[in-house]
Design an enzyme around this catalytic site. Structure first.
Site, short mmCIF file in Angstrom:
data_model
loop_
_atom_site.label_atom_id
_atom_site.label_comp_id
_atom_site.label_asym_id
_atom_site.label_seq_id
_atom_site.Cartn_x
_atom_site.Cartn_y
_atom_site.Cartn_z
N CYS A 284 1.01 -0.87 -0.15
CA CYS A 284 0.40 0.02 -0.44
C CYS A 284 0.96 1.16 -0.08
O CYS A 284 1.91 1.46 -0.74
CB CYS A 284 -1.24 0.20 1.03
SG CYS A 284 -2.27 0.98 0.90
N HIS B 42 -3.82 -4.66 -0.38
CA HIS B 42 -3.20 -5.78 1.02
C HIS B 42 -3.77 -7.03 0.62
O HIS B 42 -4.41 -8.11 1.03
CB HIS B 42 -3.98 -4.78 2.07
CG HIS B 42 -3.91 -3.89 2.40
ND1 HIS B 42 -3.37 -3.01 3.06
CD2 HIS B 42 -4.87 -2.46 1.74
CE1 HIS B 42 -3.56 -1.86 3.48
NE2 HIS B 42 -4.25 -1.76 2.39
N GLU C 117 -2.77 -9.39 2.55
CA GLU C 117 -3.10 -9.80 4.34
C GLU C 117 -4.68 -9.95 3.74
O GLU C 117 -5.08 -10.46 4.84
CB GLU C 117 -2.27 -9.05 5.00
CG GLU C 117 -2.83 -8.10 5.48
CD GLU C 117 -2.27 -6.75 4.41
OE1 GLU C 117 -2.79 -5.70 5.56
OE2 GLU C 117 -1.48 -7.10 3.52
N ASP D 181 9.90 -50.03 -6.83
CA ASP D 181 9.11 -50.88 -6.15
C ASP D 181 10.26 -51.96 -6.47
O ASP D 181 10.81 -52.51 -6.87
CB ASP D 181 8.17 -50.74 -8.04
CG ASP D 181 8.00 -49.99 -7.86
OD1 ASP D 181 8.30 -48.66 -7.45
OD2 ASP D 181 7.19 -49.16 -8.78
N ASP E 124 -1.82 -39.25 -2.38
CA ASP E 124 -2.63 -40.13 -3.94
C ASP E 124 -3.50 -40.28 -4.22
O ASP E 124 -5.10 -40.89 -3.90
CB ASP E 124 -2.53 -41.66 -3.98
CG ASP E 124 -0.80 -42.06 -3.13
OD1 ASP E 124 -0.37 -42.24 -4.23
OD2 ASP E 124 -0.64 -42.21 -1.88
#
Length: 581
Positions: free
Chosen positions: A138, A235, A237, A265, A414
């Site tokens: 700002c 802003h 926030e 694997d 997953d």
């Protein structure tokens, strides 16, 4: 800021600039040999005489709150994103900052008066001139501009209310991105919150550092960026998830070198030996022994190796001696991080002895693991947390992260894609997808699943499992939670990293699910590992360029030698992506 600005602006007409308030106390952008510096237009010694020295903490942001207004929301947002706050007490605090946020509120002249009297203005100029990480909010943007109309670019003036627009602007407005800006990635056309009576106007002289604009009667500058210096008129926030993503990108810039992780694997063959397996849709093929392959991938340049113990002895993980032995042998010759997952949960053995998930994880750590991966148990913990809002401290995730630190805990997610016609059709976070659904659906949400085989780019160890075993244990149960909601919940619960799989892409070799990876990597501040779908070296560069993923993981293409790890590294290097060679 609105009240103070309104009180000041009522005494001015629409054409007067801030130079009439404080003609000698504004900050000015100027170009210098393809770089820029910000000069303070007051009389004090040159900023070059000041010494800039960064502090060592990466988890603390320095906040310049000069006491002219309420910045509590900024503080809360910073803490919400996992950062501590160091308040500026002296000019030296500015010079020593790693990251500096200046949430300016109130009137322009009063702000500059405070900064000059305290010596903060001089330190601020020196800090910014050195291209140190800075975010002005700002009034923190307006103070970077010169205020005198006759001095050229960077004029800050009051909105023109003669065209029917009410001043100050108090409300939401859509950003129009004009150039690449790290902190504004993917927020174009999204609405952010403004409260201001004055604005800086874009011009040919300042167009090189204007990163976004908005329209309120006419176009005004919504943000600027040059190097590591950013400033926004809105802003963040107060701008919801969009605003938090802006703050997150400033606090977590892309500084880590992307990682390439190999996945194995592993199961026990008919002779009881552990072998690496991988196949599309689990059409299992033996591809080698885990310890030998781990050593080979390490020599080829893998940045990490991760093991997942899926089926064999999952009910008795502390008795899973083959898995522990593999970790011990691998750690003797492989000197990159090792991750292990599968069966890390509370359980009671056949003798009635109870083991906590912390005890299970501790055994893995003692055997050579650097990180452990938690799947289904983390989903259940997140569901409970989202229902109650209470962190019980009893889940595997919470117990292990509390003792070993969140950097030691990976959560494997997953999800599967569920197409919908409109994002409001479900209560979970949905995204517009690149590939339309079977009926032309443009949106999808990602439903988390449990009880499935984790398609992670890790070394995957499966003991005494047949293909039919996998069909049973790998059954996918959808849960009433989305990947977005799960990721944010497990971050709150203590996860230090997310392994993001995609059921739809696994084994396809057509690339990672960019929509999913962007969604999650933008939602959390912890690292995200992209998994499932890699089939070519270009898929790795794509995921690092188009998302905020910190690592990419692949399995079959490495095992079958279709794409060697070294080829991935060489490709990334040629594409200008920094990697460990």
């Amino acid at each position: 800021m609105a009240a103070a600005a309104a009180a000041t602006t009522t005494q001015m007409d629409n054409t007067r600039s801030l130079s009439s308030i404080s003609s000698t106390s504004s900050l000015l952008f100027t170009r210098t040999n393809e770089f820029y510096k910000i000069q303070n237009r007051v009389k004090f010694k040159s900023p070059r005489a000041l010494s800039i020295r960064a502090t060592s903490s990466d988890s603390v942001v320095t906040l310049l709150d000069y006491g002219a207004g309420n910045v509590r929301s900024v503080r809360n947002a910073i803490r919400h994103l996992g950062f501590g706050i160091k308040d500026v007490q002296t000019p030296e605090d500015i010079l020593n900052a790693n990251r500096l946020i200046f949430p300016g509120v109130g009137a322009f002249a009063a702000a500059m008066d405070v900064l000059n009297k305290t010596g903060m203005a001089e330190a601020l100029c020196a800090y910014i001139e050195k291209d140190r990480p800075f975010l002005g909010i700002c009034l923190g943007l307006q103070l970077l501009f010169q205020s005198s109309e006759e001095n050229g670019p960077g004029v800050v003036g009051r909105f023109d209310s003669s065209n029917g627009f009410r001043v100050p602007q108090i409300g939401w407005n859509a950003l129009q991105i004009t150039k690449d800006s790290e902190i504004l990635d993917d927020v174009g056309d999204h609405h952010v919150y403004f409260v201001h009576s004055y604005r800086a106007m874009p011009s040919d002289d300042n167009k090189e550092w204007v990163s976004s604009t908005c329209n309120y009667g006419d176009n005004f500058i919504a943000s600027v960026r040059r190097g590591n210096v950013h400033a926004v008129q809105f802003h963040p926030e107060k701008s919801g998830d969009v605003g938090l993503s802006v703050l997150r990108r400033f606090l977590h810039p892309k500084t880590n070198i992307p990682k390439v992780i190999a996945c194995l694997d592993v199961r026990a063959n008919d002779k009881g030996d552990l072998v690496v397996t991988k196949g599309d849709q689990y059409d299992v093929r033996n591809l080698g022994k885990p310890v030998e392959l781990a050593r080979q991938y390490y020599k080829e340049g893998a940045d990490e190796i991760s093991f997942l113990n899926i089926t064999g002895f999952r009910d008795f993980p502390l008795g899973d001696l083959p898995m522990l032995q593999v970790l011990r042998l691998t750690s003797e010759n492989v000197f990159v991080p090792l991750t292990v997952g599968g069966g890390i949960r509370d359980f009671t053995d056949a003798n009635g002895r109870h083991y906590s998930s912390l005890e299970v994880a501790s055994e893995y750590f003692r055997s050579g693991a650097d990180k452990i991966s938690i799947g289904s148990d983390a989903v259940y913990a997140a569901e409970d947390y989202l229902k109650t809002g209470v962190k019980t401290g009893k889940s595997s995730l919470e117990q292990i992260s509390r003792v070993y630190g969140n950097q030691a805990v990976v959560v494997s997610i997953d999800p599967r894609r569920v197409y919908i016609t409109h994002p409001n059709d479900v209560e979970f976070k949905a995204v517009r997808v690149t590939d339309l659904g079977p009926n032309g659906e443009e949106y999808a949400w990602y439903q988390c699943t449990v009880g499935i085989l984790c398609f992670i780019v890790t070394f995957l160890f499966v003991h005494t499992a047949t293909q039919s075993d996998k069909a049973v244990n790998g059954g996918r149960e959808g849960r009433p939670i989305g990947a977005y909601e799960l990721a944010k919940a497990v971050e709150d619960l203590g996860a230090g990293e997310i392994l993001l799989n995609c059921i739809d892409c696994d084994g396809q070799g057509k690339g990672f699910d960019m929509d999913l990876i962007k969604l999650i990597s933008d939602a959390v501040s912890i690292p995200v590992i992209a998994s499932s779908g890699a089939g070519a070296v270009e898929h790795f560069s794509d995921v690092f360029r188009k998302t905020n993923a910190s690592a990419a993981l692949a399995a079959g293409i490495f095992h079958r030698k279709e794409v060697p790890i070294q080829s991935v590294k060489e490709h990334l290097y040629k594409e200008g992506i920094e990697v460990r060679i």
